[in-house]
Scaffold this active site. Structure first.
Site, short mmCIF file in Angstrom:
data_model
loop_
_atom_site.label_atom_id
_atom_site.label_comp_id
_atom_site.label_asym_id
_atom_site.label_seq_id
_atom_site.Cartn_x
_atom_site.Cartn_y
_atom_site.Cartn_z
N ALA A 75 0.82 -1.21 0.00
CA ALA A 75 0.00 0.00 0.00
C ALA A 75 0.86 1.27 0.00
O ALA A 75 0.47 2.29 -0.56
CB ALA A 75 -0.95 -0.01 1.20
N THR A 76 2.04 1.21 0.62
CA THR A 76 2.90 2.41 0.62
C THR A 76 3.25 2.81 -0.80
O THR A 76 3.12 3.99 -1.19
CB THR A 76 4.20 2.13 1.42
OG1 THR A 76 3.83 1.78 2.76
CG2 THR A 76 5.11 3.34 1.44
N ASN A 156 -5.94 3.21 10.48
CA ASN A 156 -5.21 2.05 10.97
C ASN A 156 -4.99 2.08 12.48
O ASN A 156 -4.68 1.06 13.07
CB ASN A 156 -3.85 1.94 10.25
CG ASN A 156 -3.11 3.24 10.21
OD1 ASN A 156 -3.60 4.22 9.65
ND2 ASN A 156 -1.94 3.28 10.81
N GLN A 184 -6.49 -1.15 5.23
CA GLN A 184 -7.10 -1.84 6.38
C GLN A 184 -8.46 -2.45 6.07
O GLN A 184 -8.98 -3.22 6.88
CB GLN A 184 -7.25 -0.87 7.57
CG GLN A 184 -5.94 -0.39 8.15
CD GLN A 184 -5.18 -1.49 8.91
OE1 GLN A 184 -5.73 -2.52 9.28
NE2 GLN A 184 -3.89 -1.27 9.12
N SER A 204 -3.11 -3.66 0.19
CA SER A 204 -1.94 -4.34 0.74
C SER A 204 -2.31 -5.79 1.02
O SER A 204 -3.38 -6.06 1.57
CB SER A 204 -1.52 -3.64 2.04
OG SER A 204 -0.46 -4.34 2.64
N ALA A 205 -1.42 -6.73 0.68
CA ALA A 205 -1.76 -8.15 0.89
C ALA A 205 -1.58 -8.59 2.34
O ALA A 205 -2.33 -9.42 2.84
CB ALA A 205 -0.88 -9.03 0.00
N HIS A 206 -0.57 -8.02 3.03
CA HIS A 206 -0.23 -8.60 4.33
C HIS A 206 -1.20 -8.23 5.44
O HIS A 206 -1.08 -8.72 6.56
CB HIS A 206 1.22 -8.28 4.71
CG HIS A 206 1.49 -6.87 5.12
ND1 HIS A 206 1.54 -6.49 6.45
CD2 HIS A 206 1.74 -5.75 4.40
CE1 HIS A 206 1.84 -5.19 6.51
NE2 HIS A 206 1.95 -4.72 5.28
N THR A 246 10.78 -7.10 -12.70
CA THR A 246 10.30 -8.48 -12.71
C THR A 246 9.21 -8.67 -11.66
O THR A 246 9.39 -8.29 -10.50
CB THR A 246 11.48 -9.44 -12.42
OG1 THR A 246 12.48 -9.20 -13.41
CG2 THR A 246 11.04 -10.89 -12.45
N CYS A 332 4.69 1.59 11.97
CA CYS A 332 5.79 2.43 11.49
C CYS A 332 6.10 3.55 12.45
O CYS A 332 7.16 4.14 12.37
CB CYS A 332 5.47 2.97 10.11
SG CYS A 332 3.92 3.81 10.05
N1 PLP Z 1 -1.92 2.64 4.67
C1 PLP Z 1 -2.49 2.18 5.78
C2 PLP Z 1 -3.79 2.74 6.23
C3 PLP Z 1 -1.88 1.16 6.53
O1 PLP Z 1 -2.45 0.72 7.65
C4 PLP Z 1 -0.64 0.64 6.07
C5 PLP Z 1 0.07 -0.38 6.84
O2 PLP Z 1 0.43 -0.20 7.98
C6 PLP Z 1 -0.09 1.15 4.89
C7 PLP Z 1 -0.76 2.15 4.22
C8 PLP Z 1 1.21 0.64 4.35
O3 PLP Z 1 0.99 -0.65 3.79
P1 PLP Z 1 2.21 -1.57 3.30
O4 PLP Z 1 2.79 -2.17 4.52
O5 PLP Z 1 1.55 -2.58 2.40
O6 PLP Z 1 3.16 -0.71 2.56
#
Ligand code: PLP
Length: 382
Positions: A75-76, A156, A184, A204-206, A246, A332
């Site tokens: 997602a970042t 989040n 989220q 985001s997958a994780h 890739t 983070c």
């Molecule tokens: N945006 C939100 C709202 C999130 O909660 C997060 C993850 O903590 C991110 C972005 C970043 O996601 P990623 O870890 O996939 O870069």
């Protein structure tokens, strides 16, 4: 003797990979390991097929077409691509204004700060004390020169669901692009993301039991034309030139399967998470907690953001260390001692900010000893 591990209550930071996803990922790492760009042999064709299947799964979940899915590293990167990728078009067309909220993830706020340093103007809409922005505040900030409106789906830290449908409904056809950071909520509230006026969606997958290091940006056509994105990297034609390099086939395939499973099992997962939230709230009630977010206005059932009067979040985390793995902010920011910018924007008193912890769980979370946790916290207050 292995050290007993606490119950993992930090699912908003990341989730364990679903074993069905892990099986697929492992197979693609070790057996069908080809490069999706290799067209001369069966290994490449298998990889190409795996990426195509994942793209179909993500497109189906989002009700978009496969050529509107851009795989990224998470997602970042999707947030950065949506924001920075539009900026050249903004400069060319004299649209150098962006509307966002003060409670976005740093993955949105920091690229916007960069744009501000390059001459863009950024309006940060403030939330109320429960952590919600209103659609009318967001829409009122839009101007003729607004390039982009960027509002997250669920916060989040608090789990508070923002009014993205009302914002999308209120934007005119010729108005600014609308970007939603759905890190989220994808796999939990995906239907809201089907709105055709939401042009860009970060995934985001994780966060949904998929692997770390993969995500997607959905870039929908509006009136036949695509968002005017430019790539941030160069060096290959992958992802329609928007994200060269890739493709990480095992991760992409794992993301696709995790997304499909999340959609299929969404209701059951949400019911389990709501039951855990209810149990937590019932047990913690004796501590007179201050709960951020409001169930009537919408809050994710898997996140509980709570301040316990008289208790500091660091002390709470230490006291619960052997019992429950929790956090006091997003992953983070929890390594730094800065107070949460989200709680600060909500204008909460300093002691409430300092006392707030986030507990988040999933349908995989084993039974939690909430009365035991409450007793530990009650003793801590003395
Ligand atoms: N945006 C939100 C709202 C999130 O909660 C997060 C993850 O903590 C991110 C972005 C970043 O996601 P990623 O870890 O996939 O870069």
């Amino acid at each position: 003797m292995p050290i007993p591990r606490p119950t993992y209550l930090d699912c908003a930071a990341t989730t364990a990979v679903d074993t069905r996803v892990a099986d697929l990922v492992l197979r693609l790492f070790t057996e069908e390991f080809g490069n999706a760009g290799s067209r001369t042999h069966v290994f490449g064709l298998e990889a190409h097929r795996a990426v195509g299947e994942a793209r179909e799964r993500i497109a189906k979940a989002l009700a978009c077409s496969t050529d509107e899915v851009v795989f990224t590293s998470g997602a970042t990167e999707s947030d950065n691509l949506a924001i920075l990728g539009l900026s050249a078009w903004g400069i060319e067309t004299g649209r150098r204004h962006v509307v966002t909220t003060a409670i976005e993830h740093k993955a949105v706020l920091e690229p916007l700060a960069y744009l501000a340093s390059q001459g863009f103007e950024v309006t940060h809409v403030q939330p109320d004390r429960q952590g919600y922005v209103t659609a009318s505040d967001v829409l009122a900030a839009v101007r003729p020169d607004t390039m982009l409106v960027s509002v997250m789906h669920a916060n989040n830290e608090t789990g508070a669901l923002q009014p993205i449908t009302a914002i999308a409904d209120g934007l005119s056809d010729g108005g600014p692009f609308l970007h939603v950071d759905a890190a989220q909520t994808f796999g939990r509230k995906t239907l809201d993301l089907h709105h055709r006026r939401i042009d860009l969606v970060s995934l985001s997958a994780h966060k949904v039991f998929g692997p770390k290091g993969v995500g997607a940006l959905i870039a929908r056509r509006r009136g036949g034309s695509r968002p005017r994105l430019r790539p941030l990297q160069f060096g290959g034609g992958q992802e329609r030139g928007l994200r060269p390099g890739t493709q990480p086939v095992p991760l992409i395939a794992g993301f696709g399967l995790a997304a499909e499973l999340a959609e299929r099992e969404c209701q059951n997962r949400a019911a389990i998470c709501q039951r855990i939230r209810n149990e937590a709230l019932a047990a913690l009630a004796t501590l007179q907690p201050i709960i951020h977010g409001d169930e009537r206005r919408g809050v994710l059932p898997n996140i509980l953001s709570v301040a316990l009067p008289g208790l500091d979040s660091e002390a709470v985390m230490v006291a619960l260390k052997g019992v429950a793995a929790i956090s006091n902010g997003s992953a983070c920011t929890s390594s730094s001692y800065e107070p949460s910018h989200v709680l600060a924007a909500m204008e909460l008193p300093d002691d409430v900010i300092a006392g707030t912890v986030r507990m988040s769980w999933s349908h995989h979370t084993p039974p939690v000893d909430w009365p035991g946790i409450t007793r530990i916290l009650d003793d801590l207050r003395l």
